[in-house]
Design an enzyme around this catalytic site. Structure first.
Site, short mmCIF file in Angstrom:
data_model
loop_
_atom_site.label_atom_id
_atom_site.label_comp_id
_atom_site.label_asym_id
_atom_site.label_seq_id
_atom_site.Cartn_x
_atom_site.Cartn_y
_atom_site.Cartn_z
CG ASP A 293 109.49 -3.59 73.30
OD1 ASP A 293 108.27 -3.89 73.18
OD2 ASP A 293 110.37 -4.45 73.42
CB CYS A 362 92.77 -8.11 63.03
SG CYS A 362 94.55 -8.20 62.79
#
Length: 433
Positions: A293, A362
């Site tokens: 993680d 993005c």
């Protein structure tokens, strides 16, 4: 008893409707493949119908509002998906003919137990749409973009740019590749054009990606020209250590290895990591790969560089994933902002003093980009902005802001290539202590 023969084209219509129905329920869109439809021509037509329905989603919303006074019937199975596909064909794909749109739509809902009682409504609605198709075809392209994005992007990027966003949504994205090595012969074999640094572009292709020259030999990887920017800005010496957080499917990992860094690629998604491993094997690269993680990974020793391509709204990818325009909302974006901040805090902890942190998304949303820079400088003392300069972005100097950040969008022209690239945000920091 003779076996019933299904009408020609019905199978692809049903497959397209099933996939579109899933996307309307907020699944991520993936094109139909050979496992869905064996015939390549059927598959291409089905994907064309789906992508047109998704790209024209906003305009089709207006058509539905005009045609259905009471709105879409509730609990109606595949009715909406079939109707949207048929409206996309009638209004925006006239070369496919009107008859098949009407006939196959009615046949498709008859095959659905939850929608078959609406076959008469389907027929009536589509006949009205056919009669008004010329008028619907003249709708303003501004209706392609949801109102919240339309307003926010106009404020951030200007009305002219947003008009180009709408056109880019209709046209979709070309295929950009990053080359493993400089190779003029390969560029010619691909029928590609150089775009920016080692990115090349195929405006069209007649083969699957896997069948293109150089794929099997690992001579390139698929990566939008905008996505290829962040890794180039790391600014470290070859041999230094770099942690690529949220690394899968590995485009930036490959770039970092190509630059000569010792790379650790980390992701918490087993399936995506498997894809990264496959990509690295094809390219002949061997990063250290870890499943962990990114919000709490604690390395034994800090890295000279950390690249965090953080999970985000992905609104900058709407040219190839038009569904993001309609599956994102302000609450969703706010949740991603909080996740990004948790990841940034741990990226800082993984970074050695004097090291470089690249943060990128993005996304076209300032909340996930420019606003996060303010948060970083306030919440993470010890990080200072290392401004990106126009000389760092040769061929795309216009993407550098007056604050030394990088902001690209679909109306921007990269290098000498044709217009268009994903929306991306990049910021670079140094750890001072």
């Amino acid at each position: 008893m003779a076996q019933r023969t299904e009408p020609a084209g019905l199978k692809l219509r049903l497959a397209a409707a099933q996939r579109l129905k899933a996307v309307l329920a907020y699944d991520h869109f993936t094109p139909l493949d050979a496992g869905d439809l064996a015939d390549g021509r059927d598959r291409a037509l089905a994907n064309r119908l789906i992508t047109t329905a998704l790209r024209r989603h906003g305009q089709i919303n207006d058509v539905l509002a005009d045609l259905l006074e009471k709105g879409l019937p509730p609990r109606s199975g595949s009715f909406e998906a079939v109707l949207r596909l048929s409206l996309a064909q009638l209004i925006f794909l006239p070369d496919l003919g009107a008859h098949s749109a009407l006939f196959l739509a009615v046949e498709a809902v008859k095959r659905d137990n939850k929608a078959r009682h609406l076959s008469g409504l389907m027929n009536a609605v589509l006949r009205r749409a056919q009669a008004n198709s010329a008028r619907y075809g003249l709708m303003d392209n501004a209706r392609l973009l949801p109102d919240p994005f339309l307003a926010g992007w106009t404020a951030a990027y200007g009305a002219d740019a947003v008009a180009q966003f709408a056109q880019a949504l209709i046209e979709g994205a070309p295929l950009d590749l990053t080359l493993r090595d400089e190779d003029a012969d390969l560029i010619d074999a691909l029928n590609a054009e150089p775009v920016l640094v080692d990115s090349v572009r195929l405006e069209s292709r007649d083969r699957p990606v896997e069948a293109l020259p150089g794929f099997a030999e690992g001579r390139w990887w698929v990566q939008d020209a905008a996505s290829a920017i962040p890794a180039r800005l790391m600014g470290l010496a070859p041999g230094q250590t770099v942690l690529d957080l949220c690394a899968a499917p590995g485009g930036k990992t490959a770039q970092l290895i190509k630059a000569g860094y010792k790379v650790t690629a980390l992701d918490n998604d087993t399936g995506r990591l498997e894809r990264l491993k496959q990509n690295m094997a094809r390219l002949g690269y061997a990063p250290r790969i870890m499943e962990a993680d990114a919000a709490n990974y604690d390395p034994a020793s800090p890295f000279d560089g950390v690249l965090l391509d953080a999970p985000c709204s992905a609104t900058g990818t709407f040219r190839r994933h038009p569904e993001v325009l309609w599956s994102r909302n302000t609450r969703d974006i706010a949740g991603r902002v909080r996740l990004q901040q948790a990841l940034l805090a741990n990226a800082f902890r993984c970074l050695a003093p004097g090291g470089t942190l690249i943060y990128c998304v993005c996304s076209l949303e300032p909340a996930e980009g420019e606003d996060q820079v303010s948060w970083i400088l306030d919440a993470l003392p010890g990080l200072e902005l290392w401004p990106i300069e126009p000389k760092d972005m040769a061929g795309l100097e216009q993407a550098v802001t007056d604050k030394g950040l990088v902001r690209t969008h679909p109306a921007m022209t990269p290098g000498t290539g044709n217009a268009g690239m994903d929306g991306f945000f990049v910021a670079r920091f140094r750890r001072t202590r």
